[in-house]
Each structure stands twice: as C-alpha cells, then as structure tokens.
Scaffold this active site. Structure first.
Site, short mmCIF file in Angstrom:
data_model
loop_
_atom_site.label_atom_id
_atom_site.label_comp_id
_atom_site.label_asym_id
_atom_site.label_seq_id
_atom_site.Cartn_x
_atom_site.Cartn_y
_atom_site.Cartn_z
CG ASP A 5 -10.14 -0.42 4.67
OD1 ASP A 5 -9.89 -0.67 3.48
OD2 ASP A 5 -9.49 -0.89 5.62
CE LYS A 46 -3.89 -2.31 2.16
NZ LYS A 46 -4.54 -2.76 3.37
CD GLN A 81 -3.62 -4.36 6.54
OE1 GLN A 81 -3.45 -3.40 5.80
NE2 GLN A 81 -4.27 -5.45 6.15
#
Ligand code: NDP
Length: 296
Positions: A121, A54, A98
C-alpha cells in the site's frame, strides 16, 4: 463534449495483463509465485467488498492470495503478532491491512509494523520518506494509477503545471510527490486554499482528490487540461443512488483535453496497481529485475 475520455477500466485491464505476464515468467523461469496477504479486521461491508475484489484479481493474475479475517475485537497485540508472522513468511511478498481499522487499533502503529519491502500500500513511514526524497519506494496504489494514466496519455510530464486538490496521506501528498518527481510544477490545494478556481485554472494537469461531489466546475478548467478525478461520491439522483466524482463531469469534459470518468476512471486502476506493487515487491525480495511499466 470535446475531451478524450481516459478509459481506466481498459487501462487497468492492460496493467493486469502485464502483471499476469510477469507472474507467468517468474513461475516459469524462477519457480517463484508472488503472494499477497490481505488482513481484514471486523466486518465493515465496504471493506469486505474491496477484499473480495482484491482476492479475485490476485488469483486471476496467477498470484497466491492469503486472506486473514480477524474479529472486530481483535487485540492490537494479536494483530501485530500476525503481521510479524507474515513479515517472516517467504511466500508472502505483499501485505495489505485493509483500512479503516476498528477504533481501538492504532492504524499508524499497525502499518508501521509491516516490513517496508512488503508494504504494497506504500503507507509505511519508510516508504513515505523514500518517496519524499526521490528514492525507490513502494508507491501508494491510487496515485501510482493516476501517474500511469497521465504518462500513458501525455507522455513526458516535465514542465507542466499540476494542481492536486486534496492533501491526504493516501492520495494528495503522494500524488504531489510523484508529479514533482516527473518535474511538474506542483501546487497542492486544500480546504483553506484561497481563490481555488483561479489556482485550478492555471493547471495543465488537475488531480482532484477531495471527496466532495462535483465540486470542480468546468469554468475552473484550463482549455485542453488533463483532468484526473479520484473522487468517489455516492449521491441520490433521479430517485436512485449514483456514483459521481469530485469534478462536474459534463462541464469539465466540455473544456478539458482529457478526463477520467467516475466510475470507470481511477477506481479500477487502484487494485491493478496493488497487483503491480506485489510483483514489484516479489522481484525486489528476490533481487530480480523489476517489471517494466509497473512502477513509478
Ligand atoms: P480525505 O478526506 O482524506 O482528504 C480530502 C482532502 O480534500 C483534504 O486534504 C481536504 O482539505 C480537501 N478538501 C476538502 N474540502 C475541500 C474544499 N472544499 N476545497 C478544497 N479542498 C478540500 O480524502 P482522500 O484523499 O482519502 O479521498 C479523496 C477522494 O478520493 C474521496 O472521494 C475518496 O473516496 C476518493 N478515493 C478514491 C480512490 C480510488 O481508488 N479511486 C482511493 C482513495 C480515495 P484539508 O486537508 O484542508 O481538510
């Protein structure tokens, strides 16, 4: 094999190119550089790989990447304090925590502490509600990537029968919402669904997000259907470890009109859509027009 192979790797590169173009314009015309903060708690090896990837792609797209690595025994209070700091930081347009988090941390509490506008997200309860009610939201990256591939391959999706295999909060449910938003007739199947083969056989669009290697055989697929295989499963084969999807690729490809391979299908689209969401979040934060073709 008759199906067109939908090349997720190439399509993801196109999306990343669009993101980079938009970032360059934001810098040149507005003096703004979008920034993505990624928070990693602990040292889960798979999570470390994802976070590295990422970061690399964020920087390659011309954006700022802020990485926060915390010890596995970080307290919930300390993690929430960091999120508060990132929420208040105007240089940070997207925040990603994460997952999975270590067991002593409440993922729902942590995710819902993120400013929904920065929730790239798309897991914050506000974004879930906005998506569910057809309002502008941050859309979870994997289903967004699937939708982009479907639109690119099929054009208008209105009226098509879609079956989503799996009802998780991160893939199955948001995928179904997005397809409903495109006016598909949507069925969500799961582990209790009866006569699964008959259900899948009705579908013009099949999105498989189950996590069971090669579970969907070709004779479940309607001839000409578009098959999006989200599954990523590691199995032992021919003396080595290989990645396979939730669909049995050869038999499904013999019947489908188009299919995504594993690897090289949905996988690369997920990070591309994370970058897309970060640019979108940046534009929303500054009340600027949103990038075309990068949102749901
Ligand atoms: P979950 O385990 O959270 O959900 C799996 C879903 O599949 C559940 O709804 C479950 O039903 C259903 N299911 C399980 N077994 C069966 C069965 N035999 N028949 C029908 N339905 C079944 O998984 P995720 O949604 O998180 O992920 C799904 C797959 O996608 C995984 O392989 C994962 O690795 C992959 N993935 C890939 C991503 C990418 O970037 N390409 C991103 C995210 C996930 P029930 O609810 O009844 O238990």
């Amino acid at each position: 094999m008759s199906a067109t192979i939908i090349d997720g790797k190439a399509f993801a590169a196109t999306i990343r190119g669009k993101v980079a173009d938009h970032v360059a314009r934001l810098k040149a015309e507005q003096g703004i550089t979008p920034g993505l903060a990624v928070v990693l708690v602990g040292e889960d090896p798979a999570s470390q790989v994802y976070v590295r990837s990422k970061r690399k792609q964020t920087v390659e797209a011309g954006m700022n990447s802020y990485e926060h690595k915390l010890d596995a025994d970080t307290s919930e209070a300390d993690l929430l304090a960091l999120i508060e700091t990132l929420n208040a930081d105007p240089a940070v347009h997207g925040i990603l925590v994460q997952l999975p988090l270590p067991g002593h941390l409440d993922s729902d509490l942590v995710i819902n502490a993120i400013d929904p506008v920065k929730d790239v997200d798309g897991f914050h309860i506000s974004n879930v509600g906005l998506l569910g009610t057809g309002q502008k939201s941050m859309v979870p990256c994997t289903p967004l990537g699937c939708l982009m591939m479907l639109r690119d391959h099929l054009g208008a999706l209105s009226g098509l029968d879609a079956v989503v295999l799996g009802r998780s909060n991160i893939v199955g449910k948001p995928m179904a919402q997005l397809l409903l938003g495109e006016s598909c007739t949507v069925t969500i199947a799961h582990s209790r669904t009866r006569n699964l083969g008959d259900v899948v056989r009705r579908a013009d669009i099949v999105v498989a997000a189950v996590g069971r290697p090669e579970m969907v055989p070709g004779d479940w697929i309607k001839p000409g259907a578009t098959v999006i295989d989200v599954g990523i499963n590691r199995i032992e084969r021919d003396g080595g470890t290989v990645l396979v999807g939730d669909c049995h690729f050869e038999s499904c490809a013999a019947v489908a009109g188009a299919i995504t391979p594993v690897p090289g299908g949905v996988g690369p689209m997920t990070i591309a859509c994370l970058l897309a969401n970060t640019v979108t979040a940046c534009c929303r934060a500054h009340a600027l027009p949103e990038p075309e073709g990068l949102t749901a």
